[in-house]
Scaffold this motif. Structure first.
Motif, mmCIF file in Angstrom:
data_model
loop_
_atom_site.group_PDB
_atom_site.id
_atom_site.type_symbol
_atom_site.label_atom_id
_atom_site.label_comp_id
_atom_site.label_asym_id
_atom_site.label_seq_id
_atom_site.Cartn_x
_atom_site.Cartn_y
_atom_site.Cartn_z
ATOM 1 N N ASP A 82 0.825 -1.209 0.000
ATOM 2 C CA ASP A 82 0.000 0.000 0.000
ATOM 3 C C ASP A 82 0.859 1.259 0.000
ATOM 4 N N LEU A 83 1.919 1.245 0.801
ATOM 5 C CA LEU A 83 2.807 2.398 0.882
ATOM 6 C C LEU A 83 3.468 2.691 -0.459
ATOM 7 N N LEU A 84 3.857 1.645 -1.165
ATOM 8 C CA LEU A 84 4.605 1.817 -2.403
ATOM 9 C C LEU A 84 3.719 1.819 -3.647
ATOM 10 N N ARG A 85 2.413 1.722 -3.447
ATOM 11 C CA ARG A 85 1.516 1.717 -4.603
ATOM 12 C C ARG A 85 1.618 3.001 -5.432
ATOM 13 N N PRO A 86 1.695 4.207 -4.832
ATOM 14 C CA PRO A 86 1.834 5.410 -5.668
ATOM 15 C C PRO A 86 3.078 5.389 -6.551
ATOM 16 N N LEU A 87 4.195 4.894 -6.021
ATOM 17 C CA LEU A 87 5.395 4.791 -6.841
ATOM 18 C C LEU A 87 5.207 3.748 -7.933
ATOM 19 N N ARG A 88 4.613 2.630 -7.575
ATOM 20 C CA ARG A 88 4.367 1.602 -8.585
ATOM 21 C C ARG A 88 3.482 2.157 -9.700
ATOM 22 N N ASN A 89 2.441 2.885 -9.330
ATOM 23 C CA ASN A 89 1.548 3.449 -10.344
ATOM 24 C C ASN A 89 2.299 4.401 -11.271
ATOM 25 N N LYS A 90 3.206 5.195 -10.691
ATOM 26 C CA LYS A 90 3.997 6.112 -11.515
ATOM 27 C C LYS A 90 4.896 5.345 -12.462
ATOM 28 N N LEU A 91 5.474 4.258 -11.989
ATOM 29 C CA LEU A 91 6.344 3.450 -12.830
ATOM 30 C C LEU A 91 5.560 2.808 -13.975
ATOM 31 N N VAL A 92 4.365 2.327 -13.673
ATOM 32 C CA VAL A 92 3.539 1.737 -14.727
ATOM 33 C C VAL A 92 3.154 2.807 -15.750
ATOM 34 N N GLU A 93 2.845 4.009 -15.256
ATOM 35 C CA GLU A 93 2.513 5.113 -16.166
ATOM 36 C C GLU A 93 3.658 5.403 -17.124
ATOM 37 N N LEU A 94 4.873 5.518 -16.577
ATOM 38 C CA LEU A 94 6.027 5.814 -17.422
ATOM 39 C C LEU A 94 6.409 4.617 -18.286
ATOM 40 N N GLY A 95 6.219 3.412 -17.741
ATOM 41 C CA GLY A 95 6.575 2.205 -18.471
ATOM 42 C C GLY A 95 5.657 1.897 -19.630
ATOM 43 N N THR A 96 4.556 2.622 -19.720
ATOM 44 C CA THR A 96 3.653 2.460 -20.856
ATOM 45 C C THR A 96 3.573 3.735 -21.698
ATOM 46 N N ASP A 97 4.434 4.690 -21.403
ATOM 47 C CA ASP A 97 4.476 5.947 -22.148
ATOM 48 C C ASP A 97 5.358 5.750 -23.382
ATOM 49 N N SER A 98 4.771 5.852 -24.555
ATOM 50 C CA SER A 98 5.517 5.560 -25.782
ATOM 51 C C SER A 98 6.685 6.519 -25.980
ATOM 52 N N ASP A 99 6.544 7.777 -25.558
ATOM 53 C CA ASP A 99 7.642 8.739 -25.714
ATOM 54 C C ASP A 99 8.818 8.376 -24.820
ATOM 55 N N VAL A 100 8.527 7.966 -23.581
ATOM 56 C CA VAL A 100 9.598 7.558 -22.659
ATOM 57 C C VAL A 100 10.288 6.310 -23.191
ATOM 58 N N LEU A 101 9.513 5.335 -23.616
ATOM 59 C CA LEU A 101 10.103 4.098 -24.124
ATOM 60 C C LEU A 101 10.936 4.352 -25.372
ATOM 61 N N ARG A 102 10.495 5.257 -26.207
ATOM 62 C CA ARG A 102 11.278 5.600 -27.399
ATOM 63 C C ARG A 102 12.611 6.220 -26.995
ATOM 64 N N LYS A 103 12.580 7.069 -25.967
ATOM 65 C CA LYS A 103 13.810 7.682 -25.477
ATOM 66 C C LYS A 103 14.773 6.640 -24.928
ATOM 67 N N LEU A 104 14.216 5.603 -24.287
ATOM 68 C CA LEU A 104 15.041 4.529 -23.730
ATOM 69 C C LEU A 104 15.389 3.465 -24.765
ATOM 70 N N CYS A 105 14.786 3.562 -25.927
ATOM 71 C CA CYS A 105 14.979 2.576 -26.992
ATOM 72 C C CYS A 105 14.497 1.195 -26.560
ATOM 73 N N VAL A 106 13.380 1.176 -25.858
ATOM 74 C CA VAL A 106 12.748 -0.063 -25.406
ATOM 75 C C VAL A 106 11.457 -0.254 -26.199
ATOM 76 N N PRO A 107 11.285 -1.378 -26.866
ATOM 77 C CA PRO A 107 10.015 -1.622 -27.565
ATOM 78 C C PRO A 107 8.850 -1.622 -26.574
ATOM 79 N N GLU A 108 7.690 -1.171 -27.025
ATOM 80 C CA GLU A 108 6.518 -1.146 -26.160
ATOM 81 C C GLU A 108 6.183 -2.555 -25.689
ATOM 82 N N PHE A 109 5.667 -2.662 -24.465
ATOM 83 C CA PHE A 109 5.387 -3.965 -23.860
ATOM 84 C C PHE A 109 4.259 -3.808 -22.843
ATOM 85 N N ASP A 110 3.655 -4.928 -22.467
ATOM 86 C CA ASP A 110 2.655 -4.948 -21.408
ATOM 87 C C ASP A 110 3.355 -5.192 -20.078
ATOM 88 N N VAL A 111 3.109 -4.325 -19.104
ATOM 89 C CA VAL A 111 3.743 -4.464 -17.799
ATOM 90 C C VAL A 111 3.168 -5.682 -17.083
#
Length: 231
Positions: A82-111
Motif C-alpha cells: 500500500d505504501l509503495l503503490r503510488p510509486l508503482r503506479n507512476k512506474l507503470v505510467e512511465l513504463g507504458t508511455d511511448s515517448d519515454v520508451l522511445r527515449k530509452l529505446c525499449v520496444p513497447e510492452f505490457d507491464v
C-alpha cells in the motif's frame, strides 16, 4: 541526456536482424529522469517506514566490497504494497508511455510486474560498472527486465555527497530527493562512492531500485550476448 537521433547505440537497440557489436557498453546513455514524482507528504511516510525497518537492512555486494558495497531490504514492494503503490503506479505510467520508451529505446510492452528493492548507500558505499542483464547469481539472464529504475530519497538538508549514477558516455544522474530515473537495463552503469557527513542511518543515499518486467520482444534472448558485447 541523449537525443532521439539515430546514433549507433539506438541503431543497435532497434532489434535489427544483425545489430552491430559494441564492446560491452553503449556509446550514448538511454535514460529518462523526472523530479517531484510523489507528493512530499508521501515521501515522508516512506522515509519513516524505511527508518522503522532499518533492522532488516542486509549487507549487499561481494565479500570484500570491491565491486559493490551497500545495504538493502529486498522485495519492499511485497513488504509494504500500500505504501509503495503510488510509486508503482507512476512506474507503470512511465513504463507504458511511448515517448519515454522511445527515449530509452525499449520496444513497447505490457507491464507484468514491478520489482522493488530498497538500497542504502552510506559512507564509502559504491557499485562498480555493471549492467542489469543477469539475475542475482550473475549467470542467468532475466529476460523480462524491460526497464531499470532508481527512485532517490534523502533527508533535507542532504547529508552526503557522491552516489551519482553514471553511464559510459559520461551522462550522470544526481541522487536528489524524489527524483526518478529510468534507463535501459543493458547499459553499463555505476554508482560513485558516497561520502556521508553523519553516521545516522537516514543520512545516507536511500533509493528504491528495481525493474519493470514484461515479455521481451521476439529474438531478444538470442541477441542478448551480442547486445551486451559478448561473443
Amino acid at each position: 541526456m541523449s537525443s532521439d537521433a539515430e546514433t549507433p547505440t539506438r541503431q543497435l537497440m532497434q532489434m535489427d536482424p544483425r545489430p552491430a557489436t559494441v564492446p560491452n557498453r553503449f556509446r550514448d546513455a538511454l535514460v529518462h529522469s523526472s523530479d517531484d514524482v510523489l507528493p512530499e507528504e508521501h515521501c515522508g511516510k516512506m522515509g519513516q517506514w524505511f527508518y522503522d525497518q532499518r533492522a532488516q537492512l542486509q549487507r549487499g555486494g561481494d565479500e570484500h566490497g570491491q565491486s559493490r558495497f551497500n545495504h538493502e531490504i529486498l522485495n519492499v514492494g511485497d513488504l509494504a504494497p500500500d505504501l509503495l503503490r503510488p510509486l508503482r503506479n507512476k512506474l507503470v505510467e512511465l513504463g507504458t508511455d511511448s515517448d519515454v520508451l522511445r527515449k530509452l529505446c525499449v520496444p513497447e510492452f505490457d507491464v507484468r510486474h514491478v520489482e522493488m528493492h530498497a538500497t542504502l548507500y552510506h559512507h564509502q558505499s559504491h557499485f562498480s560498472w555493471h549492467d542489469d542483464a543477469l539475475g542475482a547469481d550473475g549467470v542467468t539472464p532475466v529476460l523480462s527486465r524491460r526497464v531499470t529504475f532508481c527512485y532517490y530519497m534523502h533527508t533535507t538538508p542532504k547529508m552526503f555527497s557522491g552516489g551519482t549514477l553514471e553511464f559510459m558516455d559520461g551522462t550522470t544522474v544526481e541522487p536528489e530527493n524524489n527524483r526518478l530515473a529510468l534507463f535501459h537495463p543493458l547499459q553499463q552503469h555505476r554508482v560513485l562512492p558516497v561520502e556521508c557527513y553523519s553516521a545516522h542511518v537516514l543520512h545516507g543515499r536511500w533509493a528504491i531500485v528495481g525493474w519493470i518486467h514484461g515479455d521481451p520482444p521476439d529474438g531478444y534472448e538470442e541477441r542478448l550476448p551480442q547486445m551486451r558485447g559478448r561473443p
